[in-house]
Write an enzyme that holds these catalytic residues in place. Structure first.
Site: not given
Length: 383
Positions: A35, A37, A69, A124, A126, A128, A162, A174, A226
């Protein structure tokens, strides 16, 4: 509820009054270990989930894109001018516009298209969901336009969408997992060279399961914490005179060189986390799956104490899973909420999950949801 591809196809028909030319899917991911890394040029070991974002799509004769969507029920339309202006298209549709932009900026003749998006990747959490959306859209547009985009270059293109269009400074892990994963394996990725190795990770044959608990704690890190962690790592590497923290080969010397205690802790996490990834890969190559448990737990302690990216909900889920008999447990993802994974005996999955739910009730937290994860396939056309 109908399956996700059928929902995407039905949404396309409803939104655009026609049938899609095809359906493309890309998975969410769980990071087994490694994580924060990735943007330090280090090592990661994610695997793809069976949960996927599905895009139903058809080409248009003009240079415009319409995207519907399922989650919001809205349709967003944009043209080349908006796509070529990073940040112009906002919200969830920005990820789609970002893919169009990054392909166009590399000289690809991206076809105009109508797209409908459906998903069972929890947003939301985590896992991805954004990378899965980017990867599914990229795969669809590449096929619709017959674009010769090499597979090994696609994660970088999705990441650029992104980073530079949406403005989220994520690493390449990801998107790599979403595009290049292989069912039954974890993806060992060197984030500097982008070399990959598919590591067998068939937990079922060992009588084990990976329990994923969505803590349902708020998971927000795009604009704040982050980015601050990444900035601290880059500043530390500069002070240490190395290209990235991956290049620190004498941790004690590095820690003695730095005067700021917070920066020392950030460095310690990254350097030790890289080693934990390498140790985990070595164990999995030898088929010693249960033995990775302590490495998972040590990873969580490092994220909690040195990188300071956990929250009470994830810490409670980890400690409860361990008390209930998990071989190891850790938060997965960028932090500040999201999911926890635990390596458990397959027969104990429900009991461990129930223990976490009971612990949550005692603290007044929102009831968590859970599933057992098996490594799935990367982005592909499904119909």
């Amino acid at each position: 509820m109908t399956d996700v591809p059928s929902r995407a196809a039905a949404g396309f028909s409803s939104a655009f009054g026609a049938q899609p030319a095809g359906l493309w899917a890309a998975p969410g991911r769980v990071n087994l270990i490694g994580e924060h890394t990735d943007y330090n040029d280090g090592f990661v070991l994610p695997f793809a989930l069976p949960h996927r974002v599905v895009v139903a799509a058809a080409a248009r004769p003009d240079t415009r894109w319409r995207v519907w969507s399922e989650q919001t029920g809205e349709t967003v339309e944009f043209g080349a001018a908006e796509a070529d202006d990073p940040g112009r298209v906002e919200g969830w549709a920005g990820y789609v516009a970002g893919v169009v932009w990054t392909l166009r900026s590399k000289g690809y003749e991206v076809p105009g298209a109508d797209l409908a998006v459906a998903s069972d990747v929890p947003a939301g959490a985590g896992l991805s969901s954004s990378a899965a959306l980017e990867s599914a859209v990229l795969t669809a547009l590449a096929d619709l336009g017959d674009l010769s985009v090499p597979v090994d270059e696609r994660p970088g293109l999705a990441q650029r969408a992104e980073n530079d269009y949406v403005g989220m400074p994520c690493g390449i892990m990801d998107q790599s997992a979403s595009i290049r994963a292989v069912a039954g394996h974890a993806l060992f990725l060197d984030c500097r060279t982008l070399a990959i190795e598919q590591i067998p990770f068939d937990v079922a044959t060992s009588g084990l399961a990976v329990l994923v608990v969505d803590t349902r704690a708020p998971h927000r890190h795009a604009g704040g914490e982050y980015a601050s962690r990444r900035r601290a790592c880059e500043e530390a590497a500069a002070l240490l005179g190395v290209p990235a923290l991956r290049d620190v080969d004498d941790l004690d010397k590095a820690l003695a060189t730095l005067s700021d205690d917070v920066m020392r802790r950030r460095v310690r996490h990254v350097v030790t986390e890289n080693q934990r990834v390498l140790d985990t890969v070595a164990l999995l190559r030898s088929g010693r799956v249960r033995e990775i448990g302590p490495l998972l737990t040590a990873s969580h302690a490092s994220m909690r104490d040195d990188f300071e990216i956990t929250v009470p909900e994830v810490d409670l889920a980890v400690s409860t899973a361990l008390s209930a008999g998990a071989y190891g447990a850790r938060m997965t993802g960028g932090g500040f909420g999201g999911c926890v994974l635990a390596l458990v005996d397959a027969t104990e999955t429900e009991r461990v999950a129930a223990a976490v739910a009971t612990a949550y009730a005692g603290r007044g937290f929102i009831e968590p949801v859970w599933f057992a994860a098996r490594p799935g396939a990367g982005a592909e056309r499904v119909r």
